[in-house]
Motif scaffolding. Structure first.
Motif, PDB file in Angstrom:
ATOM      1  N   MET A 238      58.547   0.385  23.654  1.00  6.17           N
ATOM      2  CA  MET A 238      59.898   0.878  23.406  1.00  6.17           C
ATOM      3  C   MET A 238      60.285   1.927  24.444  1.00  6.17           C
ATOM      4  SD  MET A 238      60.240   0.983  19.284  1.00  6.17           S
ATOM      5  CE  MET A 238      61.932   1.464  19.390  1.00  6.17           C
ATOM      6  N   LEU A 239      59.312   2.770  24.834  1.00  9.46           N
ATOM      7  CA  LEU A 239      59.584   3.775  25.847  1.00  9.46           C
ATOM      8  C   LEU A 239      59.914   3.113  27.183  1.00  9.46           C
ATOM      9  CD1 LEU A 239      59.637   6.765  26.703  1.00  9.46           C
ATOM     10  CD2 LEU A 239      57.208   6.531  27.244  1.00  9.46           C
TER      11      LEU A 239
ATOM     12  N   THR B 171      71.484   1.496  33.559  1.00  7.17           N
ATOM     13  CA  THR B 171      72.781   2.104  33.261  1.00  7.17           C
ATOM     14  C   THR B 171      73.181   3.087  34.343  1.00  7.17           C
ATOM     15  OG1 THR B 171      72.320   1.874  30.902  1.00  7.17           O
ATOM     16  CG2 THR B 171      74.065   3.399  31.532  1.00  7.17           C
TER      17      THR B 171
ATOM     18  N   ARG C 165      61.144   0.115  27.641  1.00  8.75           N
ATOM     19  CA  ARG C 165      62.458  -0.530  27.517  1.00  8.75           C
ATOM     20  C   ARG C 165      63.571   0.504  27.641  1.00  8.75           C
ATOM     21  NH1 ARG C 165      61.016  -4.287  22.397  1.00  8.75           N
ATOM     22  NH2 ARG C 165      59.702  -5.779  23.518  1.00  8.75           N
ATOM     23  N   ALA C 166      63.373   1.666  27.015  1.00 12.94           N
ATOM     24  CA  ALA C 166      64.392   2.717  27.078  1.00 12.94           C
ATOM     25  C   ALA C 166      64.562   3.235  28.506  1.00 12.94           C
ATOM     26  CB  ALA C 166      64.028   3.859  26.137  1.00 12.94           C
ATOM     27  N   VAL C 167      63.443   3.427  29.207  1.00  9.80           N
ATOM     28  CA  VAL C 167      63.505   3.899  30.587  1.00  9.80           C
ATOM     29  C   VAL C 167      64.176   2.849  31.473  1.00  9.80           C
ATOM     30  CG1 VAL C 167      62.094   4.480  32.612  1.00  9.80           C
ATOM     31  CG2 VAL C 167      61.554   5.474  30.381  1.00  9.80           C
TER      32      VAL C 167
ATOM     33  N   LEU D 140      66.342   0.533  30.544  1.00  9.92           N
ATOM     34  CA  LEU D 140      67.753   0.484  30.189  1.00  9.92           C
ATOM     35  C   LEU D 140      68.507   1.677  30.793  1.00  9.92           C
ATOM     36  CD1 LEU D 140      70.026  -0.889  28.623  1.00  9.92           C
ATOM     37  CD2 LEU D 140      69.376   0.488  26.657  1.00  9.92           C
ATOM     38  N   ALA D 141      67.903   2.857  30.743  1.00  6.30           N
ATOM     39  CA  ALA D 141      68.532   4.042  31.320  1.00  6.30           C
ATOM     40  C   ALA D 141      68.671   3.894  32.835  1.00  6.30           C
ATOM     41  CB  ALA D 141      67.725   5.289  30.978  1.00  6.30           C
TER      42      ALA D 141
ATOM     43  N   ASN E 117      55.059   1.880  20.755  1.00  7.66           N
ATOM     44  CA  ASN E 117      55.758   3.065  21.262  1.00  7.66           C
ATOM     45  C   ASN E 117      55.892   3.011  22.780  1.00  7.66           C
ATOM     46  OD1 ASN E 117      56.213   4.176  18.765  1.00  7.66           O
ATOM     47  ND2 ASN E 117      54.419   5.528  18.830  1.00  7.66           N
ATOM     48  N   LYS E 118      54.825   2.582  23.488  1.00  7.16           N
ATOM     49  CA  LYS E 118      54.886   2.457  24.942  1.00  7.16           C
ATOM     50  C   LYS E 118      55.881   1.379  25.348  1.00  7.16           C
ATOM     51  CE  LYS E 118      50.278   4.117  26.153  1.00  7.16           C
ATOM     52  NZ  LYS E 118      49.002   3.758  26.762  1.00  7.16           N
TER      53      LYS E 118
END
Length: 90
Positions: free
Chosen positions: A9-10, A20, A12-14, A16-17, A6-7
């Motif tokens: 993925m979190l 972007t 990676r999401a941060v 990527l954001a 979960n950490k």
């Protein structure tokens, strides 16, 4: 193990954001206006064709800076403004 996933993925999401949003900021920052052919050069007579024409006449007559040149420029500009054609209305 699920907390690590979960950490990850979190993170990676941060990341990527952030990439972007950062990329969008760079794209908007590149919208600069094109350079003009005749950039303004400061002063109160910016790109005034009447003033430029009067200045050229004063230079051609070799009027030195002072009262004579000042009076010539003043009368020349008055003459140029009074003889200017009014803008066409439709």
């Amino acid at each position: 193990m699920s907390k690590k996933v979960n950490k990850g993925m979190l993170l990676r999401a941060v990341a990527l954001a952030a990439l972007t949003i950062g990329g969008a900021g760079v794209a908007f920052g590149d919208d600069t206006p094109p350079p003009t052919d005749n950039p303004p050069h400061g002063g109160r007579h910016n790109n005034d064709p009447a003033w430029a024409a009067c200045k050229k006449q004063a230079d051609d007559q070799k009027l030195q800076p002072g009262d004579a040149r000042h009076e010539f420029m003043k009368t020349c500009l008055k003459s140029a403004k009074s003889s200017a054609t009014p803008p066409a209305t439709s």
